[in-house]
Scaffold this motif. Structure first.
Motif, mmCIF file in Angstrom:
data_model
loop_
_atom_site.group_PDB
_atom_site.id
_atom_site.type_symbol
_atom_site.label_atom_id
_atom_site.label_comp_id
_atom_site.label_asym_id
_atom_site.label_seq_id
_atom_site.Cartn_x
_atom_site.Cartn_y
_atom_site.Cartn_z
ATOM 1 N N TRP A 129 111.480 64.349 87.231
ATOM 2 C CA TRP A 129 110.595 63.725 88.230
ATOM 3 C C TRP A 129 109.320 63.186 87.582
ATOM 4 O O TRP A 129 108.886 62.063 87.873
ATOM 5 N N MET A 130 108.710 63.993 86.716
ATOM 6 C CA MET A 130 107.443 63.586 86.107
ATOM 7 C C MET A 130 107.612 62.359 85.221
ATOM 8 O O MET A 130 106.782 61.431 85.252
ATOM 9 N N LEU A 131 108.674 62.318 84.427
ATOM 10 C CA LEU A 131 108.870 61.167 83.540
ATOM 11 C C LEU A 131 109.109 59.897 84.342
ATOM 12 O O LEU A 131 108.559 58.827 84.028
ATOM 13 N N ALA A 132 109.919 59.978 85.403
ATOM 14 C CA ALA A 132 110.146 58.805 86.257
ATOM 15 C C ALA A 132 108.842 58.350 86.908
ATOM 16 O O ALA A 132 108.560 57.150 86.996
ATOM 17 N N LEU A 133 108.030 59.327 87.349
ATOM 18 C CA LEU A 133 106.755 58.992 87.990
ATOM 19 C C LEU A 133 105.798 58.318 87.016
ATOM 20 O O LEU A 133 105.198 57.273 87.328
ATOM 21 N N LEU A 134 105.636 58.860 85.822
ATOM 22 C CA LEU A 134 104.674 58.323 84.862
ATOM 23 C C LEU A 134 105.105 56.967 84.337
ATOM 24 O O LEU A 134 104.266 56.107 84.052
ATOM 25 N N PRO A 193 99.174 54.969 86.307
ATOM 26 C CA PRO A 193 97.774 54.946 86.765
ATOM 27 C C PRO A 193 97.574 55.675 88.096
ATOM 28 O O PRO A 193 96.566 56.352 88.287
ATOM 29 N N MET A 194 98.518 55.516 89.003
ATOM 30 C CA MET A 194 98.398 56.214 90.282
ATOM 31 C C MET A 194 98.443 57.729 90.074
ATOM 32 O O MET A 194 97.682 58.483 90.703
ATOM 33 N N ALA A 195 99.322 58.191 89.187
ATOM 34 C CA ALA A 195 99.407 59.627 88.913
ATOM 35 C C ALA A 195 98.099 60.149 88.323
ATOM 36 O O ALA A 195 97.633 61.229 88.679
ATOM 37 N N GLU A 196 97.488 59.359 87.422
ATOM 38 C CA GLU A 196 96.212 59.768 86.840
ATOM 39 C C GLU A 196 95.125 59.879 87.897
ATOM 40 O O GLU A 196 94.246 60.734 87.818
ATOM 41 N N SER A 197 95.168 58.971 88.886
ATOM 42 C CA SER A 197 94.145 59.006 89.935
ATOM 43 C C SER A 197 94.332 60.195 90.882
ATOM 44 O O SER A 197 93.388 60.619 91.530
ATOM 45 N N LEU A 198 95.545 60.729 90.951
ATOM 46 C CA LEU A 198 95.827 61.840 91.854
ATOM 47 C C LEU A 198 95.599 63.201 91.211
ATOM 48 O O LEU A 198 95.209 64.160 91.881
ATOM 49 N N ALA A 199 95.878 63.297 89.909
ATOM 50 C CA ALA A 199 95.868 64.603 89.243
ATOM 51 C C ALA A 199 94.684 64.711 88.292
ATOM 52 O O ALA A 199 94.445 63.819 87.482
ATOM 53 N N GLN A 222 103.651 61.423 79.032
ATOM 54 C CA GLN A 222 104.938 60.733 79.014
ATOM 55 C C GLN A 222 105.654 60.978 77.687
ATOM 56 O O GLN A 222 106.864 61.256 77.664
ATOM 57 N N ASN A 223 104.928 60.885 76.578
ATOM 58 C CA ASN A 223 105.539 61.151 75.266
ATOM 59 C C ASN A 223 106.044 62.584 75.179
ATOM 60 O O ASN A 223 107.125 62.858 74.635
ATOM 61 N N SER A 224 105.262 63.519 75.707
ATOM 62 C CA SER A 224 105.661 64.924 75.665
ATOM 63 C C SER A 224 106.927 65.167 76.485
ATOM 64 O O SER A 224 107.836 65.900 76.065
ATOM 65 N N LEU A 225 107.004 64.527 77.658
ATOM 66 C CA LEU A 225 108.172 64.709 78.511
ATOM 67 C C LEU A 225 109.423 64.112 77.887
ATOM 68 O O LEU A 225 110.521 64.679 78.004
#
Length: 769
Positions: free
Chosen positions: A40-45, A50-56, A65-68
């Protein structure tokens, strides 16, 4: 997926469904039995970084993303996170916000919470009910069979976060990662500048994506002890200012080295500094205060359009802004980020070697289409959240392709962003909640001036050219068929003009009429014709009158006809008298037609890709016979005539130029029907319109038209006909003009009988409204 999950899937927006599909694809590609948080996280990022960064809080999308990706390569999908669970929580979240469908943002909040991130957002309905500040801290979502315990778990995590962070941090979660380190007040900077870091903290800056390498180079330069002054150099529209805003985002998140943490990034404009500084020495006073305030620790300056500091504020006996900044920049007393274009950097900064040495250039190249798509996707998500307008990936892809093909004189990402913003604005203005492809096409075509309803315009062009007897029927058919392909951007060489027409021999005299007819029919206005007379370019150095003079020479700043093409790309470019110009000039034109652009003396490309080019040359076919009448007709057949026309044109103009021409016309076959149509629709219609304004309504008997047709062997061109009308018809009509104030219309019928023109009054009359 369960039956309830399928029902919940229907409660997702199209963008949210695509995010679910992306996560499922990650699972399938990795070969795991069930969905995990990593999928889920990789698909989201990848789709909405940018939206994920603004939320978390504390999320760095690129590094995460590289880590995932590495985690999935090692077959570690993370904690199981079933589809039904994600959908249930996302739909519930949307319900609390009063929305009928869950968006990508709802899914993102659930996924990020599952990965342990604190969510800096709360559904409006829940916030209103609780009366709390907009700070929702979510723990990992429950297992599928524990979905009903979601609210209790969220409450527990919130209480734990409050105990750990303290009441003050809970009241102001947006300041958790950013605390300014500057000790002294900066009233002058605040008066004349903008605090970009504060705007980033408050969410006033647009989302930022990409340009990691340029931002990293900027950060490294700012970490130097001396000359820590990066200057971003690149074409207009490639995102130089956006890079600085991206740096402000990173400072606000604390995602910078320790030496830059807590810095304030302030943007100042030289024009603002000199505004209102009418008192001698006022600019020096302001600059001294700015330098003093900016010299303290953790203050970064940003000067956009830095070339404008040259000469700004300088008067006789005083220094300009550039001279005042140089000492502070040289000794490293302040850190300054600058931005300018390549041309202005060469013209203003490089010529001042002392100023040039104080900056470290960072080249900013145009974004690729793939990088630009990521920018558009981030903006799309922001618009969906703030403006309530949805834009699908398909529409984004179409806008990207359209910008690349039809805005060649501008750069990515700026030109694609402009199209997207205009489409969203159009949707808002018309109370729409989504931008479909039809709307995007209409808005984009209107912005670039592209003709709309192309099929109708092509049909009109065919009728106009035939009715006015400007080209033969076969030539008109060939031209329209060519435009059907090129006007839609479907030709194999889209960089070339949409059509290139060469008119020689007697048809060259119709060059203006042909260009006007094409302009009216295709582009909707006769004024969209740019005319260049090549008979003026008789010497090799006359090329300066076509493309401009080099810098420093007389005429360097003059406006050229070609500049009208840059301002009005969808037009007819008429180049006349090619046979009279110098071969060097003709070679430049040939290359421009082959490549689709001309480069002026300033180095700027002027694209011809959207034009229709009409070339004329006074070349005579030796076999042409001169016969009195409206037009001459060649004895040779059409194919033989066309072939000989090309051969003659190649001998006079060169095979390379003629090879670029889609159509070479040397004759027009005029029929009596065409001549009769011209008399009715042009000559007599013009007379009718002019006299109607004077109070006379004219009608023409067929006998008069037949008599005029009999005169065609005497009056062989338009000027002869106009002179004939003035001599024979006008004297008869002038005596019939009404003597009243012009409100009464007098009706007259003209016919030819018994060897003379007769004027009969029609009994009824009408009011001239």
């Amino acid at each position: 997926m369960s039956e309830s999950g399928a029902d919940q899937l229907d409660a997702l927006t199209p963008g949210a469904k695509r995010l679910v599909e992306a996560a499922s694809q990650k699972q399938q590609q990795s070969g795991h039995a069930e969905l995990g948080v990593a999928h889920w996280m990789l698909a989201l990022l990848e789709r909405h970084g940018p939206m994920a960064e603004s939320l978390a809080q504390g999320l760095a999308a690129a590094s995460a993303q590289n880590s995932l990706q590495g985690q999935l390569r090692e077959a570690v999908p993370g904690q199981p996170l079933a589809l039904d669970t994600v959908l249930s929580l996302a739909v519930e979240r949307a319900r609390l916000r009063g929305k009928p469908q869950a968006t990508e943002r709802d899914l993102a909040a659930v996924i990020l919470a599952a990965d342990g991130y604190t969510i800096v957002e709360q559904p409006a309905a829940a916030a209103s009910a609780s009366g709390s500040a907009p700070d929702v801290r979510k723990a990992e979502p429950p297992a599928p069979d524990q979905a009903q315990e979601k609210s209790a778990q969220e409450k527990s995590v919130q209480e734990k976060g409050a105990r750990e962070k303290g009441a003050e941090e809970k009241a102001a979660p947006e300041l958790l990662q950013y605390r300014p380190r500057a000790k002294h007040p900066t009233p002058t900077l605040e008066q004349f500048g903008r605090d970009l870091t504060r705007e980033a903290v408050e969410g006033k800056l647009p989302p930022f994506v990409g340009r990691e390498e340029e931002i990293q180079l900027t950060i490294e330069t700012l970490c130097r002890r001396q000359k820590r002054n990066p200057v971003l150099v690149g074409p207009a529209g490639v995102g130089k200012t956006a890079i600085v805003e991206g740096l402000a985002h990173r400072i606000a998140r604390g995602d910078v080295p320790e030496v830059l943490r807590g810095s304030r990034l302030l943007a100042i404009q030289p024009s603002t500094l000199v505004a209102g500084a009418s008192v001698l020495g006022e600019v020096e006073k302001r600059m001294k205060a700015i330098i003093e305030e900016a010299s303290q620790e953790a203050i970064l300056l940003f000067i956009d359009e830095v070339h404008s500091i040259m000469g700004a504020g300088g008067r006789e006996g005083t220094s300009d802004i550039a001279s005042l900044l140089k000492p502070a920049l040289a000794r490293g007393a302040l850190a300054c980020i600058a931005a300018t274009t390549d041309d202005e950097y060469r013209k203003f900064i490089e010529t001042d070697s002392a100023l040039e040495r104080r900056f470290q250039p960072i080249r900013v190249q145009e974004m690729t289409a793939q990088q630009t798509f990521a920018v558009l996707a981030a903006l799309r998500d922001d618009y969906a959240a703030t403006r309530g307008v949805q834009v699908s990936d398909d529409v984004l892809g179409w806008l990207l392709d359209f910008a690349g093909r039809f805005l060649r004189n501008r750069y990515f990402p700026d030109k694609a962003v402009d199209l997207l913003e205009q489409c969203v604005a159009h949707a808002i203005a018309h109370s729409k909640t989504a931008v479909d492809q039809t709307t995007a096409r209409t808005v984009a075509q209107r912005i670039v001036g592209m003709p709309i309803a192309i099929e109708e315009r092509e049909s009109t062009l065919r009728e106009v050219l035939l009715e006015r007897s400007l080209l033969t029927e076969e030539e008109v058919r060939s031209l329209v068929n060519r435009l059907r392909v090129t006007m839609r951007g479907l030709d194999l060489r889209p960089a070339r003009p949409n059509a290139i027409i060469l008119l020689i021999d007697e048809v060259a005299e119709n060059g203006e009429a042909v260009a006007t007819a094409i302009s009216e029919a295709l582009f909707g206005a006769a004024e969209r014709v740019v005319n260049i007379d090549f008979s003026r370019f008789t010497q090799a150095h006359d090329i300066t009158m076509l493309i401009g003079a080099p810098p420093g020479y007389i005429g360097y700043s003059e406006t050229l006809p070609l500049h009208r093409v840059a301002q009005m790309p969808w037009c007819v470019l008429r180049c006349e008298n090619l046979d009279a110009c110098h071969p060097a000039v003709l070679e430049v034109l040939t290359n421009a037609l082959a490549e689709g652009f001309l480069t002026d003396a300033r180095g700027k490309r002027i694209y011809l890709s959207d034009t229709v080019v009409v070339l004329t040359a006074g070349i005579k076919l030796e076999s042409r016979r001169r016969v009195p009448g409206f037009k001459q007709k060649e004895d040779a057949g059409p194919k033989e005539s066309r072939s000989s026309a090309r051969l003659v044109a190649e001998e006079a103009l060169g095979a390379e130029l003629v090879d670029q021409c889609d159509l070479v016309s040397a004759e027009v076959l005029t029929t009596d029907q065409a001549s009769r149509h011209w008399l009715k629709k042009n000559l007599l219609a013009d007379i009718t319109d002019r006299y109607h304004k004077q109070g006379l309504k004219l009608s023409w008997d067929e006998s008069l038209i037949e008599w005029l047709m009999e005169q065609k062997n005497v009056y062989t061109n338009e000027r002869d006909w106009e002179r004939f009308v003035d001599e024979r018809l006008s004297p008869l009509l002038i005596h019939q003009l009404p003597e009243s104030d012009g409100r009464e219309i007098k009706s007259l019928h003209l016919k030819y009988d018994e060897g003379e023109i007769q004027v009969h009054s029609v009994e009824h009359s009408e009011r001239n409204e």
